[in-house]
Design a protein around this motif. Sequence first.
Motif, PDB file in Angstrom:
ATOM      1  N   SER A 163      54.241  43.935  43.449  1.00 33.79           N
ATOM      2  CA  SER A 163      54.157  42.619  43.612  1.00 33.79           C
ATOM      3  C   SER A 163      52.874  42.387  44.319  1.00 33.79           C
ATOM      4  CB  SER A 163      55.552  42.237  44.621  1.00 33.79           C
ATOM      5  OG  SER A 163      55.486  43.028  45.779  1.00 33.79           O
ATOM      6  N   GLY A 164      52.633  41.414  44.436  1.00 32.76           N
ATOM      7  CA  GLY A 164      51.387  41.081  45.140  1.00 32.76           C
ATOM      8  C   GLY A 164      50.757  39.663  45.153  1.00 32.76           C
ATOM      9  N   ALA A 165      49.432  39.411  45.050  1.00 33.59           N
ATOM     10  CA  ALA A 165      48.958  38.114  45.031  1.00 33.59           C
ATOM     11  C   ALA A 165      48.021  37.817  44.000  1.00 33.59           C
ATOM     12  CB  ALA A 165      48.369  37.664  46.473  1.00 33.59           C
ATOM     13  N   VAL A 166      47.872  36.579  43.519  1.00 34.38           N
ATOM     14  CA  VAL A 166      46.640  36.222  42.672  1.00 34.38           C
ATOM     15  C   VAL A 166      45.503  35.868  43.288  1.00 34.38           C
ATOM     16  CG1 VAL A 166      45.981  34.813  40.796  1.00 34.38           C
ATOM     17  CG2 VAL A 166      48.509  35.273  40.865  1.00 34.38           C
ATOM     18  N   VAL A 167      44.430  36.526  43.172  1.00 39.82           N
ATOM     19  CA  VAL A 167      43.448  36.093  43.677  1.00 39.82           C
ATOM     20  C   VAL A 167      42.526  35.272  43.193  1.00 39.82           C
ATOM     21  CG1 VAL A 167      40.986  37.478  44.388  1.00 39.82           C
ATOM     22  CG2 VAL A 167      43.057  38.724  44.906  1.00 39.82           C
ATOM     23  N   GLU A 168      42.336  35.248  41.564  1.00 44.41           N
ATOM     24  CA  GLU A 168      41.788  34.334  41.138  1.00 44.41           C
ATOM     25  C   GLU A 168      42.250  34.272  39.626  1.00 44.41           C
ATOM     26  OE1 GLU A 168      37.154  34.832  41.660  1.00 44.41           O
ATOM     27  OE2 GLU A 168      37.576  35.171  39.622  1.00 44.41           O
ATOM     28  N   ALA A 169      42.134  33.133  39.058  1.00 41.86           N
ATOM     29  CA  ALA A 169      42.820  33.148  37.711  1.00 41.86           C
ATOM     30  C   ALA A 169      41.789  32.115  36.850  1.00 41.86           C
ATOM     31  CB  ALA A 169      44.122  32.538  37.663  1.00 41.86           C
ATOM     32  N   LYS A 170      41.582  32.626  35.649  1.00 44.32           N
ATOM     33  CA  LYS A 170      40.814  31.459  34.638  1.00 44.32           C
ATOM     34  C   LYS A 170      41.442  31.720  33.320  1.00 44.32           C
ATOM     35  CE  LYS A 170      37.510  35.186  33.779  1.00 44.32           C
ATOM     36  NZ  LYS A 170      36.688  35.968  34.490  1.00 44.32           N
ATOM     37  N   LEU A 171      40.923  30.701  32.464  1.00 42.06           N
ATOM     38  CA  LEU A 171      41.362  30.763  30.921  1.00 42.06           C
ATOM     39  C   LEU A 171      40.240  31.328  30.384  1.00 42.06           C
ATOM     40  CD1 LEU A 171      43.612  30.167  29.063  1.00 42.06           C
ATOM     41  CD2 LEU A 171      42.584  27.780  28.750  1.00 42.06           C
ATOM     42  N   ASP A 172      40.052  32.553  29.959  1.00 38.16           N
ATOM     43  CA  ASP A 172      39.113  33.112  29.243  1.00 38.16           C
ATOM     44  C   ASP A 172      38.979  32.940  27.796  1.00 38.16           C
ATOM     45  OD1 ASP A 172      37.152  35.954  29.775  1.00 38.16           O
ATOM     46  OD2 ASP A 172      37.837  35.462  27.604  1.00 38.16           O
ATOM     47  N   LYS A 173      37.934  32.515  27.089  1.00 36.88           N
ATOM     48  CA  LYS A 173      38.020  32.010  25.703  1.00 36.88           C
ATOM     49  C   LYS A 173      38.336  33.235  24.892  1.00 36.88           C
ATOM     50  CE  LYS A 173      34.688  28.590  24.971  1.00 36.88           C
ATOM     51  NZ  LYS A 173      33.114  28.273  24.658  1.00 36.88           N
ATOM     52  N   GLY A 174      38.001  34.450  25.089  1.00 33.85           N
ATOM     53  CA  GLY A 174      38.433  35.434  23.968  1.00 33.85           C
ATOM     54  C   GLY A 174      39.706  36.202  24.629  1.00 33.85           C
ATOM     55  N   ARG A 175      39.944  36.026  25.777  1.00 31.42           N
ATOM     56  CA  ARG A 175      41.248  37.081  26.149  1.00 31.42           C
ATOM     57  C   ARG A 175      42.381  35.948  26.548  1.00 31.42           C
ATOM     58  NH1 ARG A 175      38.979  40.855  30.618  1.00 31.42           N
ATOM     59  NH2 ARG A 175      38.409  38.997  31.460  1.00 31.42           N
ATOM     60  N   GLY A 176      42.325  34.845  26.636  1.00 34.06           N
ATOM     61  CA  GLY A 176      43.391  33.875  27.206  1.00 34.06           C
ATOM     62  C   GLY A 176      43.492  34.028  28.472  1.00 34.06           C
ATOM     63  N   PRO A 177      44.764  33.617  29.248  1.00 35.12           N
ATOM     64  CA  PRO A 177      44.765  33.405  30.526  1.00 35.12           C
ATOM     65  C   PRO A 177      44.667  34.625  31.123  1.00 35.12           C
ATOM     66  CG  PRO A 177      46.526  32.319  29.389  1.00 35.12           C
ATOM     67  CD  PRO A 177      45.981  33.145  28.416  1.00 35.12           C
ATOM     68  N   VAL A 178      43.512  34.762  32.328  1.00 32.55           N
ATOM     69  CA  VAL A 178      43.231  36.136  32.922  1.00 32.55           C
ATOM     70  C   VAL A 178      43.440  35.677  34.641  1.00 32.55           C
ATOM     71  CG1 VAL A 178      41.530  37.934  33.424  1.00 32.55           C
ATOM     72  CG2 VAL A 178      41.536  36.896  31.211  1.00 32.55           C
ATOM     73  N   ALA A 179      44.193  36.766  35.221  1.00 39.87           N
ATOM     74  CA  ALA A 179      44.540  36.471  36.474  1.00 39.87           C
ATOM     75  C   ALA A 179      44.205  37.922  37.033  1.00 39.87           C
ATOM     76  CB  ALA A 179      46.045  36.194  36.832  1.00 39.87           C
ATOM     77  N   THR A 180      43.305  37.641  38.098  1.00 34.61           N
ATOM     78  CA  THR A 180      43.148  38.954  38.777  1.00 34.61           C
ATOM     79  C   THR A 180      44.076  39.071  40.127  1.00 34.61           C
ATOM     80  OG1 THR A 180      40.781  38.635  38.593  1.00 34.61           O
ATOM     81  CG2 THR A 180      41.330  39.907  40.492  1.00 34.61           C
ATOM     82  N   VAL A 181      44.664  40.142  40.240  1.00 36.83           N
ATOM     83  CA  VAL A 181      45.768  40.219  41.189  1.00 36.83           C
ATOM     84  C   VAL A 181      45.474  41.335  41.918  1.00 36.83           C
ATOM     85  CG1 VAL A 181      47.462  39.418  39.699  1.00 36.83           C
ATOM     86  CG2 VAL A 181      47.294  41.580  39.877  1.00 36.83           C
ATOM     87  N   LEU A 182      45.822  41.299  43.361  1.00 36.20           N
ATOM     88  CA  LEU A 182      45.783  42.340  44.233  1.00 36.20           C
ATOM     89  C   LEU A 182      47.225  43.061  44.422  1.00 36.20           C
ATOM     90  CD1 LEU A 182      43.722  43.627  45.665  1.00 36.20           C
ATOM     91  CD2 LEU A 182      44.076  42.076  47.639  1.00 36.20           C
ATOM     92  N   VAL A 183      47.567  44.119  43.956  1.00 37.32           N
ATOM     93  CA  VAL A 183      48.728  44.699  44.204  1.00 37.32           C
ATOM     94  C   VAL A 183      49.064  45.048  45.759  1.00 37.32           C
ATOM     95  CG1 VAL A 183      50.374  46.377  43.625  1.00 37.32           C
ATOM     96  CG2 VAL A 183      48.608  45.765  41.759  1.00 37.32           C
TER      97      VAL A 183
END
Length: 911
Positions: A591-611
Motif C-alpha cells: 500500500s502507499g500513495a500515488v505521486v503522479e499519474a497521467k494518461l500515456d499515449k502508448g502505455r495507457g494510464p500510468v501512475a507513479t506510486v511510492l510504496v
Amino acid sequence: MTDNKTPEGEKTLHASGAPRTLSVKRPETGVVRQAFSHGRSKAVVVEIKRPTVVRPGGKAESAKSVVLELVKADVAVPVAPASSKPLKPAPVQPKSGGMVLRTLTEEEKVARSRALKDARVAEEEERRRAQEDAKRRAEDEERLEREREAAAKRKIEDELRRVADEDSRRKIEVDARRRLDPDDDGSVTTTTQPHPRSASNAAPRGATTTSTRPAPGGAPARTPAGGPGRSPPSTRPQPSGGLSTLPPRRAGGDDDDGRKRAGGAKGVPAKAPAAPRKGADDGRRTGKLSVVTALNETERVRSMAAYKRHVQRAQRAQHGVKDSEPPQKIIRDVVIPESITVQELANRMATRAVDIIKSLMKQGQMVTINTSLDADTAQLIAEEFGHSVKRVAEADVLEGLKGELDSDETLTPRAPVVTIMGHVDHGKTSLLDALRQTDVAAGEAGGITQHIGAYQVTLPSKQKITFLDTPGHAAFTAMRARGAKVTDIVVLVVAADDGVMPQTIEAINHAKAAKVPIIVAINKIDKPGATPDRVRTELLTYEIVVESMGGETQAIEVSATKKLNLDKLEEAILLQAEVLDLKANRNRPASGAVVEAKLDKGRGPVATVLVARGTIKVGDIVVAGAEWGRVRALVNERGEQVPSAGPSEPVEILGLSAPPEAGDDFAVVENDSRAREVADFRARKKRDARTRAGGRASLDQVLADKGVGAKYLPLVVKSDVQGSVEAISAALSQLSTAEVKAQVLHAGVGGVTQSDIILARASGAPIIAFNVRATAEARDMAKRDGVEIRYYSIIYNIIDDIRLAMSGLLSPTLRENFLGYASILEVFNITKVGKVAGCQVTEGKVLRGNKVRLLRDNVVIHEGTLSTLKRFKDEVKEVVTGQECGMAFENYQDIQKGDQIECFEVETVKR
Ligand code: GDP
Ligand code: MG
C-alpha cells in the motif's frame, strides 16, 4: 383451358378485327355449353379448326357450322380440353326440347353417322386408354414399389433418388409393422401415380373432371381432410377406382381428383412418395416441397429442446407436483451501505433489477437501475423481498483495505522519502538534479532517465534516499489534503544570496502543519553575495533554530551547480531518517500513495506510486483512488521493468483502468471484485463530494449551507494590482452583518491559479477575481470541483454583492457570461484604421457587438467593444473556435502579440 373463357376473353377473340390485330383471317370461334356435374353448365368459347366437309353440291361446309348449329340448338357438347386440338366430331345427343334440325341430306347423314361412329370409337378408345392407363399405373406402382424396395438395399447415386428411397424405406418399415392390409401398397403410391398427361387424357371420360387445378408438381399429396391422422387404407383413393371410391366424408371430389392428377412430375416419381407419407404421418409440413426441403426433412427428428422438455415433463410427473412449483426463495444477508444503486442492490439480493424498480414504482417512486437509493429505502426493498439486511457504514467498504498494523518484528528499515521545497529560483530543480547525479547506480545502469515524479538514489554507503519531484508546496499540501502523508523529511532550499522569501515562509508553514522535520539547504553558497548567516538568522523569525544556533534543525550549505556539500546534505538526511526510525514490513500486500499519474499515449494510464509498506508485484490487483486494475508492469525511474517494488521505492504502475489523482492512496487487494467495490465506493464519494462542493463554493449557497449559525463568509480575492487587493480586502473585511462576517482567506496579485482553487475548495470559499482571469487549468479545476469564480471589474459591485449575499438577498445582478477567448498572433499597423490584431479563437466564439476585454498575463488591461471583426476581407458576425480573424478595438490601440481577447455578454440575473 376451355372453361375459363370469360366474356372478356371472348371479346379479345372477336376484337381480332380491330386494327391492332393484323391477322388476315380471323380465328373462328364458337361458343359451346359445357355441362358439369350437379346440372351446372357454362357457355365456353372455343376456337374452331374445321375439317372440310364436302357437300353434294360440291359446296364445302366446315364442321363449324354443324357445331354452331348444334350450339344454337343448345346442345351440350363435351369439348376436348385443349382448344388447339382439332375438334372431334363430338358425340352429340340432341336434347329434348331443342330446336328441330332441318332435314339432313344424305351426305350429312353419312357424315353425321361417321362422326358419331368416330366419336364412339374415340370414346371407346379413351375408355380403353384410361383403363390401360389405370392398369399401367397400377403396374407402375408395383414396379416403383419394387424399385423402392430394391433401392432400399442398394446405394443409388442420384441424390434425389437416394433421399427419397431412404425415406420410403423408413416409411415402409414403419408401415409394414402397422399395416396388415395388403392394399396398403396402393395407398402408398396412390397420389403420385397419375401423371399430368394421363390426367388430361382422361379428361373426356367425364365432364366432371374438366376443372383441372394447376396443382404444384411438388405438393401433390397433401390430404387436408386426412391431415390430423392417418387415413385408413381403405379410404385412400385407388388409382383405378376413380371418384366413386372416395368416401363421402372426403371434402370436394374435385379436390381429390385434381390432387390425384397433379401428381409428381415424371422426373421425380421417387421423391414424391416420401412427402405425402410424411404429410400423412404428422400432418405438419406445409408449403412447397423443394429439393432443399425434401433433403432437409428426411432427417426430421425431435429437436434437442423438445426432447429436454419431454424429459423434464416426465421427471416432473414422476416427482409429483412439488417440483413444478417455483424454486424456494433463498434468503440472503444483504449488505446495505449508506447509499446503493438499484443495480447493485439487485446484485446483492440476486434478483432482477426490474423487480426492484417495479416494487419501487408501486410505492410511487420512479427509479432507474442507476438511481442511488438511500439505506432506508434499500432496506425496505430488501425486506420486502424477504431478505435479511445488514446495514453498514460507507467507510466499512474501506475497512481492512490497509490491513492490520505490522508487528515490530516484521519491520525492516526503509529509505527516507524527501521533498524539496522553497522559494522560486532558489535552486530546487537544480538541487534535485544534482542529487540525482549522486546516485551510484546511475553510473552502472545509464542513470536516471525518466522523470516519473520520484526517484531513489543509492549512496556509496549503499544507503538509499527517495526524492519526490513535487513542484512546490501547493502540491505537497494538495497531497496532504487527500490524506497521503508520503514525505518523511522536507529539505527547505533557501538561496544564500536571497534569504527567506514569501514562499519560503509558506513552505515552512506547510511542513510544520504536516509535522515533518525540516532540513535547511542553504543554496548558492558559491555565489559572491552569499550570506548564509543572514539566512540562519532570518529563519529564527519563523521558529527554525539551526544547530549552529543551538537548535535542532540541521542546516547545510550547498551549491547545486557546483555540487558542493551534496554528500553532507545526504548525510544529514540519513541522520534525520535514523532519528525518525523509518521502518516498514516488506512481506505483505503493498500500500502507499500515488505521486503522479497521467494518461500515456502508448502505455495507457500510468501512475507513479511510492510504496509505503509491503511489496507490489506484477499481477497484483490494485486499487488507486477511484481506479483499479491488475498490475501489468512495473517500471522504475531508469525505465527498467522490475518484477516488484518494496517500501520507499517509487515505481510506475501500468494497467490501471484510468489515471488516479496525485495524492490518492493505493493498495493491493485480494481480488478484483473487492477492487471494484472500493473503486466504486470512492467514485461515488467523489461524485457526492463534487455535488456538495458545487453548492458550497458558490457565493449564494455558502451561507445557505452554513445555516443560521454561520459566522464567516470565506473569500479568496485575486486582483490585478497590489493596490486593489488591499482596497478590496479592507472593504470586505469591514463588511459584516449581525451574524456574518466576511473573511478574506487569501488575497493576492495575479490570475487565479490552481493553488487558489485548492484553497477555495478546501475552505468552501468563492473566488473574487478583480480584473484578473483564471488560467485555463484553474478554470477546468474550478469547473470540476465546483468552485465559483466571480469576475468583477468594479470594486463597488464586489462590495454590493458580498453585502447582499451576507444579508441573504442577492438582488438581480448584471452577470457576465463568458463567450470566448482569442489569442493575438500578430499585430498589424494599418494606416487610417490603426492597430489590428490578427487572432485565432482558442475557445468558444467571438461575437461582434458584445463586450470584449484585453488580457495580458491573465490581467485585464482594457475593456471595451470591437470596432471591427473580420474574417479574411469580410466583416463577420461571429468567429468560432479554431478560426482566425482580425479584430480591432474601439478607441484603443495598445495591443500586443500574445495578448488575449475575451469576449463576453452581460446578462441580468434575477435572484
Ligand atoms: P527553482 O525555481 O527553485 O527550481 O530553481 P532552479 O533550480 O530552477 O534554479 C534557478 C536558477 O538558480 C538557475 O538559473 C540555476 O542555475 C541557479 N542556481 C541553482 N542552484 C545554484 C547554485 O548552487 N549556485 C548558483 N550560482 N546558481 C544556482
Ligand atoms: Mg524549478
